[in-house]
Design a protein around this motif. Structure first.
Motif, short mmCIF file in Angstrom:
data_model
loop_
_atom_site.label_atom_id
_atom_site.label_comp_id
_atom_site.label_asym_id
_atom_site.label_seq_id
_atom_site.Cartn_x
_atom_site.Cartn_y
_atom_site.Cartn_z
N ALA A 301 0.84 -1.20 0.00
CA ALA A 301 0.00 0.00 0.00
C ALA A 301 0.87 1.23 0.00
N CYS A 302 0.27 2.35 -0.39
CA CYS A 302 0.96 3.64 -0.34
C CYS A 302 -0.03 4.69 0.13
N GLU A 303 0.36 5.48 1.12
CA GLU A 303 -0.49 6.53 1.68
C GLU A 303 0.18 7.88 1.54
N ASP A 304 -0.62 8.89 1.23
CA ASP A 304 -0.13 10.26 1.16
C ASP A 304 -0.05 10.81 2.58
N ASP A 305 1.15 11.22 2.98
CA ASP A 305 1.37 11.69 4.34
C ASP A 305 1.86 13.14 4.33
N GLY A 306 1.15 13.99 3.60
CA GLY A 306 1.52 15.40 3.54
C GLY A 306 2.73 15.62 2.65
N ASP A 307 3.87 15.98 3.27
CA ASP A 307 5.08 16.21 2.50
C ASP A 307 5.89 14.93 2.30
N ALA A 308 5.27 13.79 2.64
CA ALA A 308 5.96 12.50 2.49
C ALA A 308 4.97 11.43 2.04
N LEU A 309 5.51 10.28 1.66
CA LEU A 309 4.70 9.11 1.30
C LEU A 309 5.08 7.96 2.22
N ARG A 310 4.06 7.18 2.60
CA ARG A 310 4.29 6.00 3.43
C ARG A 310 3.98 4.76 2.60
N PHE A 311 5.00 3.95 2.36
CA PHE A 311 4.82 2.67 1.68
C PHE A 311 4.69 1.58 2.75
N LEU A 312 3.68 0.72 2.61
CA LEU A 312 3.37 -0.27 3.63
C LEU A 312 3.42 -1.68 3.05
N VAL A 313 3.99 -2.60 3.81
CA VAL A 313 3.99 -4.03 3.45
C VAL A 313 3.46 -4.79 4.66
N ARG A 314 2.33 -5.49 4.47
CA ARG A 314 1.66 -6.14 5.60
C ARG A 314 1.50 -7.63 5.35
N ASN A 315 1.70 -8.41 6.41
CA ASN A 315 1.38 -9.84 6.38
C ASN A 315 0.73 -10.22 7.71
N SER A 316 0.19 -11.42 7.80
CA SER A 316 -0.60 -11.80 8.98
C SER A 316 0.22 -12.37 10.12
N ALA A 317 1.51 -12.65 9.90
CA ALA A 317 2.35 -13.20 10.97
C ALA A 317 2.65 -12.15 12.02
N VAL A 318 2.98 -12.60 13.22
CA VAL A 318 3.29 -11.71 14.33
C VAL A 318 4.73 -11.95 14.78
N ILE A 319 5.46 -10.87 15.00
CA ILE A 319 6.85 -10.97 15.46
C ILE A 319 6.87 -10.97 16.99
N PRO A 320 7.47 -11.98 17.62
CA PRO A 320 7.55 -12.00 19.09
C PRO A 320 8.26 -10.76 19.63
N GLU A 321 7.85 -10.30 20.80
CA GLU A 321 8.43 -9.09 21.39
C GLU A 321 9.92 -9.21 21.62
N THR A 322 10.39 -10.42 21.96
CA THR A 322 11.83 -10.60 22.21
C THR A 322 12.64 -10.37 20.95
N ILE A 323 12.03 -10.53 19.78
CA ILE A 323 12.72 -10.33 18.51
C ILE A 323 12.58 -8.89 18.04
N GLN A 324 11.45 -8.27 18.35
CA GLN A 324 11.17 -6.92 17.86
C GLN A 324 12.24 -5.92 18.26
N VAL A 325 12.77 -6.03 19.48
CA VAL A 325 13.71 -5.03 19.99
C VAL A 325 15.06 -5.07 19.27
N ASN A 326 15.36 -6.18 18.59
CA ASN A 326 16.66 -6.32 17.93
C ASN A 326 16.57 -6.39 16.41
N ILE A 327 15.40 -6.18 15.87
CA ILE A 327 15.16 -6.55 14.47
C ILE A 327 15.99 -5.75 13.47
N PHE A 328 16.40 -4.54 13.81
CA PHE A 328 17.19 -3.74 12.87
C PHE A 328 18.69 -3.82 13.13
#
Length: 381
Positions: A301-328
């Motif tokens: 998806a793509c949303e107009d966010d004023g002076d920017a654009l937000r591109f979105l990629v969504r799936n139904s899986a859930v990332i555990p919280e213990t993994i979320q904090v280190n994902i990047f």
């Protein structure tokens, strides 16, 4: 003072030996010696004539000397054994070869009161053979005991430079080979030599993926070393997503999943490096597909966010919280020790080159959504 030599660059003037000894005592008589000796970096203290008046233990050992007194009065190139230091009678810094030396340039800047920084490619004769060194140098003015000195720090980056050179050669040769194979398969497909061949289609997809992965790794290494050159242009947001949709909808990574575009989809011009933006979004799509199961749906998806654009990629899986904090984090992965550069590269490429931001949300009943926010105009970032 010794001033009886001609020079093609820096001053040949030197301080007398007695002056050097007194300046050395200035360092030995303070806390500087103990402090510098604890550092693993090679440190030399130079006087205004670019002569060594002190060297820490790391420098003395690297230079192959037993005691610091063995290098007193020498200039850095002479202490390091640079072959150009002895071309001119004036010594290090005075020959025409020294005009492009990063070490001499940094030292002269520090003598004038500024901080000097650069790289020095040096050839020295070690016993009976030549040795090439790649050094990173930093020169900083420092006042000690009422006298002005230059703290000259040297880091041997020869192994790093050789590795980078080998990487460039490797990527060049392997990419040429992979690209050649992919091009040959494409010719066979276009000529319909083997008719409608499923195997040939799979082979073409595999070789194209191989080429893409090699380019992705090359770009990541270039990005980390600040060598990547972005190419900005105006591009349509919808066209960007439709290209990705066509690329990944039938890819092996889809595993029977559906990849779709959410409507309404914002269709605005965005000033960006399209290749890098597709690289970031492509990693998001691959991660979403890898987390899914046959029959699942991944949406773009793509949303107009004023002076920017937000591109979105969504799936139904859930990332555990213990993994979320280190994902990047670099080399963090839930898949294998050899993985973990995909999400890191998203963050690196987006913040350093696309001047945007990436992030995600993940919760039960909502699934996981990664976003890429890009400014419509770079000057607004």
């Amino acid at each position: 003072m010794q001033t009886d030599h001609a020079t093609a660059y820096a001053s040949p003037t030197r301080a007398a030996h007695e002056v050097i000894v007194e300046q050395y005592k200035t360092f030995v008589g303070t806390h500087c010696r103990a402090f510098f000796d604890t550092l693993p970096t090679m440190i030399m203290a130079l006087n205004c004539y670019r002569q060594v008046v002190f060297a820490n233990r790391a420098a003395v050992e690297f230079l192959g000397n037993e005691e610091v007194e063995d290098v007193l009065g020498k200039r850095p190139g002479e202490a390091l054994g640079c072959i150009n230091a002895f071309v001119s009678a004036g010594g290090c810094g005075t020959s025409r070869h020294c005009r492009n030396c990063g070490a001499v340039q940094a030292i002269l800047a520090a003598v004038e009161g500024a901080v000097g920084d650069g790289e020095c490619k040096l050839l020295r004769r070690e016993q009976s053979y030549l040795e090439g060194l790649d050094l990173h140098v930093n020169a900083t003015p420092l006042a000690v005991g009422g006298q002005q000195f230059v703290i000259f720090a040297v880091t041997d980056i020869s192994h790093e430079m050789r590795r980078r050179s080998m990487e460039r050669i490797f990527f060049h040769d392997v990419l040429n080979l992979a690209g050649g194979i992919n091009g040959l398969v494409e010719v066979l497909r276009l000529n319909n030599t083997f008719g409608e061949s499923t195997e040939l289609t799979v082979l073409h997809s595999a070789t194209q993926t191989l080429v893409d992965e090699i380019i992705a790794q090359r770009e990541l290494l270039a990005a980390e070393s600040n060598e990547l050159k972005p190419a900005y242009c105006q591009y349509g947001s919808r066209a960007l997503l439709e290209q990705l949709l066509g690329l990944y909808a039938t890819s092996p990574a889809a595993q029977g999943q559906t990849l779709g575009l959410v409507e309404p989809c914002a269709d605005c011009a965005v000033e960006t490096d399209v290749r890098l933006a597709q690289r970031v979004l492509g990693n998001m799509i691959k991660n979403a597909l890898e987390a899914g199961q046959p029959g699942d749906t991944v949406t773009l998806a793509c949303e107009d966010d004023g002076d920017a654009l937000r591109f979105l990629v969504r799936n139904s899986a859930v990332i555990p919280e213990t993994i979320q904090v280190n994902i990047f984090h670099r080399r963090f992965s839930t898949k294998a020790d050899s993985r973990g550069l995909g999400t890191y590269s998203m963050l690196l490429l987006t913040e350093r080159y696309l001047l945007g931001s990436v992030g995600f949300t993940s919760a039960e009943r909502e699934g996981t959504t990664f976003y890429l926010r890009l400014p419509k105009r770079l000057e607004s970032a």
